[in-house]
Write a protein that holds these residues in place. Structure first.
Motif, PDB file in Angstrom:
ATOM      1  N   MET A 233       0.819  -1.214   0.000  1.00 12.46           N
ATOM      2  CA  MET A 233       0.000   0.000   0.000  1.00 12.46           C
ATOM      3  C   MET A 233       0.854   1.267   0.000  1.00 12.46           C
ATOM      4  N   MET A 234       2.162   1.111   0.130  1.00 19.95           N
ATOM      5  CA  MET A 234       3.054   2.268   0.033  1.00 19.95           C
ATOM      6  C   MET A 234       2.910   2.968  -1.314  1.00 19.95           C
ATOM      7  N   TRP A 235       2.562   2.221  -2.368  1.00 22.72           N
ATOM      8  CA  TRP A 235       2.429   2.847  -3.685  1.00 22.72           C
ATOM      9  C   TRP A 235       1.243   3.807  -3.713  1.00 22.72           C
ATOM     10  N   ILE A 236       0.119   3.394  -3.152  1.00 23.04           N
ATOM     11  CA  ILE A 236      -1.041   4.292  -3.096  1.00 23.04           C
ATOM     12  C   ILE A 236      -0.736   5.470  -2.185  1.00 23.04           C
ATOM     13  N   ALA A 237      -0.031   5.213  -1.100  1.00 16.56           N
ATOM     14  CA  ALA A 237       0.360   6.295  -0.199  1.00 16.56           C
ATOM     15  C   ALA A 237       1.255   7.304  -0.911  1.00 16.56           C
ATOM     16  N   GLY A 238       2.125   6.821  -1.796  1.00 22.03           N
ATOM     17  CA  GLY A 238       3.002   7.725  -2.533  1.00 22.03           C
ATOM     18  C   GLY A 238       2.232   8.650  -3.456  1.00 22.03           C
ATOM     19  N   VAL A 239       1.162   8.148  -4.066  1.00 18.85           N
ATOM     20  CA  VAL A 239       0.339   8.998  -4.930  1.00 18.85           C
ATOM     21  C   VAL A 239      -0.420  10.020  -4.086  1.00 18.85           C
ATOM     22  N   ARG A 240      -0.909   9.599  -2.923  1.00 16.51           N
ATOM     23  CA  ARG A 240      -1.545  10.562  -2.013  1.00 16.51           C
ATOM     24  C   ARG A 240      -0.570  11.682  -1.666  1.00 16.51           C
ATOM     25  N   ALA A 241       0.685  11.318  -1.413  1.00 21.39           N
ATOM     26  CA  ALA A 241       1.688  12.323  -1.074  1.00 21.39           C
ATOM     27  C   ALA A 241       1.855  13.334  -2.204  1.00 21.39           C
ATOM     28  N   LEU A 242       1.845  12.870  -3.462  1.00 23.09           N
ATOM     29  CA  LEU A 242       1.964  13.794  -4.592  1.00 23.09           C
ATOM     30  C   LEU A 242       0.807  14.788  -4.610  1.00 23.09           C
ATOM     31  N   TYR A 243      -0.402  14.288  -4.411  1.00 20.50           N
ATOM     32  CA  TYR A 243      -1.564  15.177  -4.363  1.00 20.50           C
ATOM     33  C   TYR A 243      -1.397  16.235  -3.269  1.00 20.50           C
TER      34      TYR A 243
ATOM     35  N   CYS B 228       7.057  16.022   5.421  1.00 21.44           N
ATOM     36  CA  CYS B 228       5.902  15.736   6.278  1.00 21.44           C
ATOM     37  C   CYS B 228       4.716  15.216   5.472  1.00 21.44           C
ATOM     38  N   ALA B 229       4.475  15.790   4.290  1.00 19.09           N
ATOM     39  CA  ALA B 229       3.365  15.313   3.462  1.00 19.09           C
ATOM     40  C   ALA B 229       3.594  13.869   3.030  1.00 19.09           C
ATOM     41  N   GLU B 230       4.839  13.535   2.738  1.00 20.32           N
ATOM     42  CA  GLU B 230       5.158  12.171   2.310  1.00 20.32           C
ATOM     43  C   GLU B 230       5.026  11.179   3.457  1.00 20.32           C
ATOM     44  N   VAL B 231       5.662  11.473   4.569  1.00 21.26           N
ATOM     45  CA  VAL B 231       5.670  10.542   5.695  1.00 21.26           C
ATOM     46  C   VAL B 231       4.265  10.382   6.281  1.00 21.26           C
ATOM     47  N   ALA B 232       3.534  11.486   6.407  1.00 18.04           N
ATOM     48  CA  ALA B 232       2.166  11.403   6.919  1.00 18.04           C
ATOM     49  C   ALA B 232       1.290  10.562   5.996  1.00 18.04           C
ATOM     50  N   SER B 233       1.522  10.655   4.688  1.00 26.86           N
ATOM     51  CA  SER B 233       0.740   9.858   3.739  1.00 26.86           C
ATOM     52  C   SER B 233       1.034   8.376   3.897  1.00 26.86           C
TER      53      SER B 233
ATOM     54  N   LEU C 268      -8.337   6.130  -4.976  1.00 29.23           N
ATOM     55  CA  LEU C 268      -8.087   5.804  -3.573  1.00 29.23           C
ATOM     56  C   LEU C 268      -7.160   6.834  -2.935  1.00 29.23           C
ATOM     57  N   ALA C 269      -6.106   7.206  -3.659  1.00 29.13           N
ATOM     58  CA  ALA C 269      -5.155   8.175  -3.119  1.00 29.13           C
ATOM     59  C   ALA C 269      -5.831   9.521  -2.875  1.00 29.13           C
ATOM     60  N   TYR C 270      -6.642   9.963  -3.834  1.00 24.40           N
ATOM     61  CA  TYR C 270      -7.345  11.236  -3.672  1.00 24.40           C
ATOM     62  C   TYR C 270      -8.358  11.152  -2.532  1.00 24.40           C
ATOM     63  N   GLY C 271      -9.095  10.065  -2.476  1.00 22.08           N
ATOM     64  CA  GLY C 271     -10.091   9.911  -1.422  1.00 22.08           C
ATOM     65  C   GLY C 271      -9.485   9.915  -0.035  1.00 22.08           C
ATOM     66  N   ALA C 272      -8.235   9.446   0.079  1.00 20.35           N
ATOM     67  CA  ALA C 272      -7.572   9.362   1.382  1.00 20.35           C
ATOM     68  C   ALA C 272      -7.009  10.697   1.856  1.00 20.35           C
ATOM     69  N   LEU C 273      -7.098  11.734   1.014  1.00 20.10           N
ATOM     70  CA  LEU C 273      -6.621  13.055   1.423  1.00 20.10           C
ATOM     71  C   LEU C 273      -7.505  13.624   2.527  1.00 20.10           C
ATOM     72  N   PRO C 274      -6.968  14.562   3.306  1.00 15.41           N
ATOM     73  CA  PRO C 274      -7.807  15.241   4.304  1.00 15.41           C
ATOM     74  C   PRO C 274      -8.868  16.097   3.621  1.00 15.41           C
ATOM     75  N   SER C 275      -9.927  16.399   4.337  1.00 15.34           N
ATOM     76  CA  SER C 275     -11.058  17.120   3.743  1.00 15.34           C
ATOM     77  C   SER C 275     -10.652  18.491   3.215  1.00 15.34           C
ATOM     78  N   TYR C 276      -9.700  19.166   3.878  1.00 18.32           N
ATOM     79  CA  TYR C 276      -9.309  20.486   3.385  1.00 18.32           C
ATOM     80  C   TYR C 276      -8.640  20.396   2.017  1.00 18.32           C
ATOM     81  N   ALA C 277      -7.972  19.274   1.728  1.00 17.21           N
ATOM     82  CA  ALA C 277      -7.365  19.095   0.410  1.00 17.21           C
ATOM     83  C   ALA C 277      -8.446  18.909  -0.650  1.00 17.21           C
ATOM     84  N   HIS C 278      -9.493  18.157  -0.329  1.00 15.46           N
ATOM     85  CA  HIS C 278     -10.613  18.013  -1.266  1.00 15.46           C
ATOM     86  C   HIS C 278     -11.242  19.373  -1.554  1.00 15.46           C
TER      87      HIS C 278
END
Length: 305
Positions: free
Chosen positions: A22-32, A121-126, A218-228
């Motif tokens: 799941m690190m791969w999906i987390a990495g895409v979340r970090a990019l967003y 921080c964005a990467e590690v938190a993701s 999935l990566a976009y959906g996992a972002l915090p609400s303020y990012a959406h």
């Protein structure tokens, strides 16, 4: 255990976590998430063709993602010398680059500590958020230990570890402080458009629709609400996102590690060959450690994003 365990070693939370698919999906979340910092995304756009909707943009964007994966794999599972070399390479590259603020025109350095801290921080938190939310077994104490361990990675890219958040409370405070500086710029829109529908050779278009659409969603959906809110696109309800992340985690984790780890760049296989079979990353080792140390406290929701 013989050989050099590297900067983290098999007893660390980092060692067990970073082998999870799941690190791969987390990495895409970090990019967003990273793209919402105006200067961070300007630095990427002005120093590469990444995320442009053409062949070079596709190559540079995927190359960037793979370089990040290679860096994380090297500093996690490589020898101490290999990790330090990787860090020196990143610092040297960033030291040579600069960009212009798209709002003010002011020039800034890519190795500005504020930017490095945001990207870190964005990467590690993701990584932590997606893995826990998808069912990776971590107690709160282990989550804090992971964030503390990641100060080592921060040092490698040029940050003072003492100035980097080291637990969930510190991350929550950091994101609350930086949130007013985030914005949807043209660069962030470009990243969003690319990740939603990356340029793809014609034979791979069906795979993009079948696989990548789910990964990016999935990566976009996992972002915090303020990012959406900043991106201006809705996301499924949090419970739906969690259910989908857990289902995806179960599917990916069912693939035997011996198969997953043979994919390039094979950092884990080389580490196990160097240190012995008992050092294979596995979630159950964290679960067992938690049961011994604190009675098996289960994972909880993350207050930081």
């Amino acid at each position: 255990m013989a050989g050099d365990p590297g900067l983290f070693g098999p007893r660390s939370v980092t060692w067990q976590m970073h082998g999870d698919p799941m690190m791969w999906i987390a990495g895409v979340r970090a990019l967003y998430l990273q793209a919402l910092h105006p200067r961070a995304v300007a630095g990427v756009m002005q120093n590469s063709a990444a995320f442009q909707r053409n062949t070079r943009g596709r190559r540079d964007a995927w190359g960037r993602l793979m370089r990040t994966a290679h860096f994380v794999g090297t500093i996690t599972y490589g020898t101490t010398a290999a990790a330090e070399r990787a860090g020196a390479g990143v610092r040297g590259l960033h030291r040579r680059l600069s960009a212009a603020d798209t709002a003010t025109g002011e020039r800034f350095r890519i190795d500005d500590p504020e930017l490095l801290l945001w990207v870190h921080c964005a990467e590690v938190a993701s990584y932590l958020h997606v893995l826990r939310r998808s069912g990776f077994p971590l107690t709160d104490a282990q989550a804090d230990a992971y964030l503390d361990e990641q100060r080592t990675g921060a040092r490698l890219v040029g940050l003072d570890p003492d100035g980097v958040p080291g637990d969930r409370a510190a991350y929550a405070a950091y994101f609350a402080a930086v949130r007013p500086r985030l914005a949807l710029t043209g660069g962030a829109r470009q990243v969003d458009a690319f990740l939603r529908r990356p340029p793809t050779p014609a034979p791979l278009v069906p795979a993009r629709a079948l696989v990548w659409h789910r990964v990016a969603g999935l990566a976009y959906g996992a972002l915090p609400s303020y990012a959406h809110e900043l991106y201006g696109r809705p996301a499924p309800r949090p419970a739906t996102v969690t259910r989908r992340l857990r289902a995806t985690g179960r599917i990916l984790r069912a693939i035997p590690p011996s198969v997953r780890w043979r994919l390039p760049p094979r950092h884990i296989l080389r580490a196990v060959e160097r240190l012995g079979p008992d050092t294979r990353p596995a979630p159950y080792k964290l679960r067992r450690a938690a049961a011994i140390l604190d009675g098996g406290e289960g994972p909880r929701g993350e207050p930081y994003h």
